[in-house]
Write a protein that holds these residues in place. Structure first.
Motif, mmCIF file in Angstrom:
data_model
loop_
_atom_site.group_PDB
_atom_site.id
_atom_site.type_symbol
_atom_site.label_atom_id
_atom_site.label_comp_id
_atom_site.label_asym_id
_atom_site.label_seq_id
_atom_site.Cartn_x
_atom_site.Cartn_y
_atom_site.Cartn_z
ATOM 1 N N ASP A 1 0.806 -1.219 0.000
ATOM 2 C CA ASP A 1 0.000 0.000 0.000
ATOM 3 C C ASP A 1 0.841 1.273 0.000
ATOM 4 O O ASP A 1 0.294 2.373 -0.066
ATOM 5 N N LEU A 2 2.147 1.127 0.102
ATOM 6 C CA LEU A 2 3.006 2.271 0.400
ATOM 7 C C LEU A 2 3.070 3.258 -0.763
ATOM 8 O O LEU A 2 3.426 2.904 -1.888
ATOM 9 N N LEU A 3 2.725 4.529 -0.477
ATOM 10 C CA LEU A 3 2.807 5.595 -1.467
ATOM 11 C C LEU A 3 4.081 6.400 -1.262
ATOM 12 O O LEU A 3 4.522 6.606 -0.130
ATOM 13 N N THR A 4 4.660 6.892 -2.356
ATOM 14 C CA THR A 4 5.857 7.716 -2.266
ATOM 15 C C THR A 4 5.485 9.135 -1.834
ATOM 16 O O THR A 4 4.305 9.521 -1.841
ATOM 17 N N ALA A 5 6.501 9.932 -1.493
ATOM 18 C CA ALA A 5 6.267 11.330 -1.116
ATOM 19 C C ALA A 5 5.601 12.094 -2.258
ATOM 20 O O ALA A 5 4.690 12.904 -2.031
ATOM 21 N N LYS A 6 6.046 11.830 -3.486
ATOM 22 C CA LYS A 6 5.441 12.495 -4.645
ATOM 23 C C LYS A 6 3.976 12.116 -4.794
ATOM 24 O O LYS A 6 3.109 12.969 -5.066
ATOM 25 N N GLU A 7 3.675 10.834 -4.619
ATOM 26 C CA GLU A 7 2.295 10.363 -4.755
ATOM 27 C C GLU A 7 1.408 10.946 -3.657
ATOM 28 O O GLU A 7 0.250 11.317 -3.913
ATOM 29 N N LEU A 8 1.920 11.051 -2.443
ATOM 30 C CA LEU A 8 1.144 11.637 -1.342
ATOM 31 C C LEU A 8 0.858 13.121 -1.602
ATOM 32 O O LEU A 8 -0.240 13.612 -1.314
ATOM 33 N N LYS A 9 1.833 13.824 -2.160
ATOM 34 C CA LYS A 9 1.633 15.235 -2.490
ATOM 35 C C LYS A 9 0.555 15.381 -3.565
ATOM 36 O O LYS A 9 -0.334 16.242 -3.466
ATOM 37 N N LEU A 10 0.616 14.532 -4.587
ATOM 38 C CA LEU A 10 -0.393 14.569 -5.634
ATOM 39 C C LEU A 10 -1.764 14.171 -5.109
ATOM 40 O O LEU A 10 -2.792 14.702 -5.556
ATOM 41 N N LEU A 11 -1.799 13.258 -4.140
ATOM 42 C CA LEU A 11 -3.072 12.873 -3.534
ATOM 43 C C LEU A 11 -3.703 14.062 -2.811
ATOM 44 O O LEU A 11 -4.926 14.271 -2.883
ATOM 45 N N ASP A 12 -2.898 14.847 -2.113
ATOM 46 C CA ASP A 12 -3.410 16.061 -1.481
ATOM 47 C C ASP A 12 -3.993 17.014 -2.522
ATOM 48 O O ASP A 12 -5.068 17.612 -2.319
ATOM 49 N N LEU B 1 -3.040 10.198 -10.858
ATOM 50 C CA LEU B 1 -3.426 11.359 -10.068
ATOM 51 C C LEU B 1 -3.364 12.639 -10.894
ATOM 52 O O LEU B 1 -4.248 13.511 -10.777
ATOM 53 N N GLN B 2 -2.349 12.769 -11.726
ATOM 54 C CA GLN B 2 -2.249 13.957 -12.575
ATOM 55 C C GLN B 2 -3.432 14.034 -13.539
ATOM 56 O O GLN B 2 -3.999 15.120 -13.752
ATOM 57 N N LEU B 3 -3.819 12.902 -14.107
ATOM 58 C CA LEU B 3 -4.977 12.875 -14.993
ATOM 59 C C LEU B 3 -6.256 13.203 -14.226
ATOM 60 O O LEU B 3 -7.087 14.009 -14.679
ATOM 61 N N PHE B 4 -6.406 12.606 -13.065
ATOM 62 C CA PHE B 4 -7.599 12.806 -12.244
ATOM 63 C C PHE B 4 -7.745 14.276 -11.844
ATOM 64 O O PHE B 4 -8.842 14.854 -11.897
ATOM 65 N N GLN C 1 -5.694 1.414 -4.751
ATOM 66 C CA GLN C 1 -6.776 1.302 -3.769
ATOM 67 C C GLN C 1 -6.585 2.308 -2.630
ATOM 68 O O GLN C 1 -7.551 2.898 -2.135
ATOM 69 N N LYS C 2 -5.344 2.503 -2.219
ATOM 70 C CA LYS C 2 -5.046 3.398 -1.094
ATOM 71 C C LYS C 2 -5.551 4.815 -1.366
ATOM 72 O O LYS C 2 -5.914 5.541 -0.424
ATOM 73 N N LEU C 3 -5.581 5.214 -2.622
ATOM 74 C CA LEU C 3 -6.053 6.552 -2.965
ATOM 75 C C LEU C 3 -7.531 6.744 -2.628
ATOM 76 O O LEU C 3 -7.984 7.862 -2.389
#
Length: 328
Positions: free
Chosen positions: A11-22, A133-136, A307-309
């Protein structure tokens, strides 16, 4: 064969992915706030699957041969299903792109046991979480930002699609596209519905599939909501088998590569869903429900980076909808 078990690193997201999730959550909030205007409604709508075709109710019964019955608190559970269209804007009730959602809520005495948001296509075309995430974000901003910003967001959407095309060019994905196109005009209740992503089933990792039992491929009414209601009034019942496909080897059943079908693992029956009641889809209490799979009991939690998103996305959408709709 030994079943693969859950590991937190899946499930682990990277720092970049967490920033994009925000950033994605900010885009969701912006869209939902503007959704009454976007969808010409008096209420704020969901950020995805905005169109409700039907809410139906019934029961779920565990299969007698299912080996891990202890996962569920009872053999018989209540079942509520929201049938929807995947588009983030409300679409017409007559024929449209058949991208359907089948969100299943299993509960016992009003306590949620599991939410399984299922769709009628078994694969997801994007492997890279950041790309998704960028597309979303761009799609949400396209609908919710001012007109002069639409062209920039449209450019970013088209750019994102170009990046993800390679993920769709494998044989597995193309075979499913062909199969989907052949079913284009089929009755909405006749489709198989899939989890796409992975869930825990106890300690095991599984994909889920809901397969209808003796449902005709064609049905009479052109409007989708009316066809569902008419079918249930005529036949009194809709039955489907919930099945699980276990992960034994991540080479053949990859958890975080959702653009390919799992191989060398057969589906096994988990239980049967029986629907007998058609509910009022305009009931605001039903429309306010959330089908966030992270509200599941621990033994049925989602697994995987994509899924974590969902957890943050569902919560942002629900909280924003409630703030707006509770004021009206």
């Amino acid at each position: 064969m030994t079943k693969r078990t859950y590991r937190a690193d899946l499930d682990l997201l990277t720092a970049k992915e967490l920033k994009l999730l925000d950033e994605a959550c900010t885009a969701i909030e912006k869209f939902v706030k503007k959704s009454p205007e976007i969808n010409n409604q008096n209420l704020a709508t969901r950020d995805a699957h905005a169109t409700s075709y039907a809410f139906v109710k019934g029961s779920f019964q565990l299969d007698d041969d299912f080996e891990e019955k202890e996962i569920f608190p009872a053999k018989n559970l209540d079942c509520l299903i929201r049938i929807s269209n995947a588009h983030m804007k409300i679409v017409r009730q007559d024929r449209t792109v058949p991208a359907y959602g089948f969100s299943v809520k299993l509960s016992e005495k009003d306590t949620t046991i599991a939410n399984f948001p299922l769709v009628n296509f078994p694969l997801f075309p994007i492997v890279d979480v950041s790309r998704f995430l960028q597309l979303f974000i761009s799609i949400n901003n396209y609908f919710s930002e001012a007109a002069f910003q639409k062209f920039w967001n449209l450019f970013k959407i088209l750019q994102s699609f170009l990046y993800i095309i390679p993920d769709t060019l494998n044989v597995s994905f193309q075979n499913q596209v062909i199969r989907f196109l052949r079913q284009w005009r089929n009755f909405i209740l006749s489709f198989d519905y899939h989890s796409i992503g992975v869930y825990r089933l106890g300690d095991a990792l599984v994909k889920l599939r809901l397969v209808p039992i003796h449902i005709p491929k064609k049905y009479q009414d052109n409007k989708i909501d009316l066809s569902i209601e008419s079918y249930l009034r005529e036949h009194k019942i809709y039955e489907a088998e919930l099945q699980a496909q276990y992960c034994y080897d991540e080479k053949y059943q990859p958890v975080n590569f959702l653009n390919k079908m799992w191989k060398k693992s057969e589906y096994v029956p988990v239980g049967k869903i029986t629907i007998t009641e058609f509910l009022n889809k305009n009931d605001l209490a039903l429309e306010a429900l959330s089908f966030n799979p992270f509200d599941n009991i621990a033994a049925l939690q989602p697994v995987g980076k994509l899924q974590k998103l969902r957890d943050a996305a569902y919560k942002t959408s629900l909280e924003t909808r409630n703030k707006i709709n509770n004021k009206s």
